[in-house]
Design a protein around this motif. Structure first.
Motif, short mmCIF file in Angstrom:
data_model
loop_
_atom_site.label_atom_id
_atom_site.label_comp_id
_atom_site.label_asym_id
_atom_site.label_seq_id
_atom_site.Cartn_x
_atom_site.Cartn_y
_atom_site.Cartn_z
N GLY A 151 6.88 23.47 -19.81
CA GLY A 151 7.19 24.41 -18.91
C GLY A 151 5.67 25.02 -17.68
N VAL A 152 4.63 25.01 -18.83
CA VAL A 152 3.81 25.00 -17.98
C VAL A 152 3.99 23.60 -16.46
CG1 VAL A 152 1.22 24.30 -17.46
CG2 VAL A 152 2.28 25.82 -19.02
N THR A 153 3.96 22.71 -16.45
CA THR A 153 4.55 21.45 -15.82
C THR A 153 5.20 21.93 -14.83
OG1 THR A 153 3.59 20.53 -17.29
CG2 THR A 153 4.94 19.12 -15.45
N ASP A 154 6.25 22.02 -14.96
CA ASP A 154 7.19 22.19 -14.77
C ASP A 154 7.75 23.06 -13.57
OD1 ASP A 154 9.10 21.02 -15.38
OD2 ASP A 154 10.65 21.85 -16.46
N THR A 155 6.57 24.96 -13.58
CA THR A 155 6.59 26.07 -13.08
C THR A 155 5.24 25.64 -12.17
OG1 THR A 155 6.03 27.24 -15.23
CG2 THR A 155 8.03 27.18 -13.79
N GLY A 156 3.36 25.71 -12.89
CA GLY A 156 3.17 25.96 -12.15
C GLY A 156 2.50 24.70 -11.92
N GLY A 157 2.35 23.66 -12.18
CA GLY A 157 2.52 22.17 -11.39
C GLY A 157 3.19 21.93 -10.68
N ALA A 158 4.13 22.33 -10.13
CA ALA A 158 5.54 21.99 -9.53
C ALA A 158 5.33 22.62 -8.49
CB ALA A 158 7.05 21.96 -9.64
N GLY A 159 5.00 23.92 -8.94
CA GLY A 159 4.95 25.37 -7.49
C GLY A 159 3.60 24.77 -6.87
N LEU A 160 2.63 24.26 -8.29
CA LEU A 160 1.12 24.44 -6.52
C LEU A 160 1.26 23.28 -5.89
CD1 LEU A 160 -1.37 24.94 -9.41
CD2 LEU A 160 -0.95 26.56 -7.17
N VAL A 161 2.03 22.39 -6.60
CA VAL A 161 2.75 20.87 -5.37
C VAL A 161 2.95 21.07 -4.47
CG1 VAL A 161 3.42 18.73 -5.63
CG2 VAL A 161 2.10 18.80 -6.99
N LEU A 189 11.88 25.34 -3.90
CA LEU A 189 10.01 26.38 -5.32
C LEU A 189 11.00 27.02 -5.49
CD1 LEU A 189 7.20 26.38 -6.14
CD2 LEU A 189 6.82 28.76 -4.23
N GLY A 190 11.50 27.72 -5.24
CA GLY A 190 12.68 28.77 -5.54
C GLY A 190 13.64 29.32 -6.64
N PHE A 191 14.10 27.93 -6.04
CA PHE A 191 15.28 26.95 -7.45
C PHE A 191 14.58 26.69 -8.63
CE2 PHE A 191 18.39 24.36 -8.20
CZ PHE A 191 19.70 25.43 -8.70
N LEU A 192 12.98 25.89 -8.11
CA LEU A 192 12.69 25.58 -9.17
C LEU A 192 12.22 26.25 -10.37
CD1 LEU A 192 11.80 22.83 -9.95
CD2 LEU A 192 10.13 22.93 -9.45
N TRP A 193 12.02 27.98 -9.85
CA TRP A 193 11.17 28.29 -10.57
C TRP A 193 12.66 29.44 -11.40
CZ3 TRP A 193 6.43 30.69 -7.56
CH2 TRP A 193 5.38 30.12 -7.98
N PHE A 194 13.71 29.36 -10.46
CA PHE A 194 14.58 29.92 -10.69
C PHE A 194 15.15 28.77 -12.15
CE2 PHE A 194 19.14 31.23 -10.95
CZ PHE A 194 18.54 32.28 -11.83
N SER A 195 15.05 27.75 -12.30
CA SER A 195 16.34 27.34 -13.20
C SER A 195 15.20 26.44 -13.62
CB SER A 195 16.34 25.94 -12.25
OG SER A 195 15.70 25.45 -11.76
N SER A 196 14.05 26.83 -13.77
CA SER A 196 12.91 25.57 -15.25
C SER A 196 12.99 26.43 -16.00
CB SER A 196 12.22 24.77 -14.58
OG SER A 196 11.42 25.50 -14.69
N PRO A 197 12.74 28.00 -16.05
CA PRO A 197 12.20 28.70 -17.46
C PRO A 197 13.93 29.18 -18.34
CG PRO A 197 11.44 29.53 -15.21
CD PRO A 197 12.10 28.39 -14.09
#
Lengths: 127, 141
Positions: free
Chosen positions: A41-51, A72-80
């Motif tokens: 989960g850290v990879t999906d939100t933190g890592g991908a968000g910062l990249v 970014l919005g879609f990723l932070w919504f779907s991966s959690p």
């Protein structure tokens, strides 16, 4: 591209890469499914968000940045949501979480109340 | 599974986004990556997600089997129809140049219509495959 933007961009990209690598190590090294989910989960939100924020600095004010913001919005919504669904499905199918007392820790290394097996009267895990 | 409020709300937000993205991939296909096949698969994925969260019965109510089968054949009909139209126009099968007064516009309309046919067929076939696998061993559907 200004020097300040370049430096900021690379700071974000490198810290995002650090999160992704840490998440990858966590997925391999963690003891059970729930802790591994935490790492991924850290990879999906933190890592991908910062990249993605680092890439936005590379893109400047353009259509690329808008598209990256949408991703970014879609990723932070779907991966959690997917992490939540996976954890809930595991709990529902009877996967037992890894408790602190399963580890062979000396008493001085234990944190009171941390990852303690619930008392039998409230069995069934978090709901 | 229908009592899961987080999954239900998330699906309600994600499914229209996926369908919109499928249309983007479809109509942006002649300028960037994408095209009919990818758009059809993405649109089918939206309905697969809906069926996973809300159940097959409600999905059948949204998208009945006869609609899916009609899609699967209508896309092929559109594809072949464009080919026949170009033959009626006096050129070879799927030679788009004769579809408009200007050959360049004709190419544009032709590829758009053919890709639309591909998308509709791929969408129909994908959802049909999913329906067959999901309804296996269930007499009530």
């Amino acid at each position: 591209m200004s020097v300040v933007g370049d430096v900021l961009s690379w700071l974000f990209l490198l810290s995002g890469s650090f999160f992704v690598i840490a998440g990858g190590i966590g997925v391999i090294r963690m003891p059970d499914l729930f802790t591994r989910l935490h790492a991924s989960g850290v990879t999906d939100t933190g890592g991908a968000g910062l990249v993605l924020v680092g890439l936005m600095f590379q893109g400047g004010i353009s259509l690329i940045t808008v598209k990256l913001l949408l991703i970014l919005g879609f990723l932070w919504f779907s991966s959690p949501v997917s992490t939540y669904a996976l954890a809930r499905a595991a709990l529902a199918s009877g996967e037992e979480p890894f408790w602190a007392e399963d580890l062979d820790l000396p008493p001085s290394a234990r944190i009171p109340g941390f990852a303690q097996r619930p008392a039998p009267d409230r069995e069934g895990g978090p709901e | 599974m229908s009592d899961q409020i987080i999954l239900r709300v998330a699906t309600k937000i994600i499914v229209p986004t996926i369908l919109l993205f499928a249309l983007y991939v479809q109509f942006h296909g002649d300028f960037g990556p994408g095209g009919g096949f990818q758009a059809g698969v993405i649109a089918a994925a939206a309905f697969v997600l809906y069926a996973l969260v809300f159940g097959l019965r409600r999905t059948h109510r949204v998208l009945p089997t006869w609609v899916v089968r009609t899609c699967a054949s209508a896309g092929v009909l559109l594809y072949g129809g464009v080919g026949l139209a170009t033959m009626i126009g006096g050129a070879e099968f799927l030679n788009y140049n004769v579809l408009a007064h200007d050959p360049e516009h004709g190419q544009h309309y032709g590829i758009l219509l053919v890709e639309l046919g591909v998308m509709i067929t791929v969408f129909g076939v994908m959802v049909t495959i999913f329906y067959f696998f999901a309804a296996r061993g269930r007499e009530d559907l």
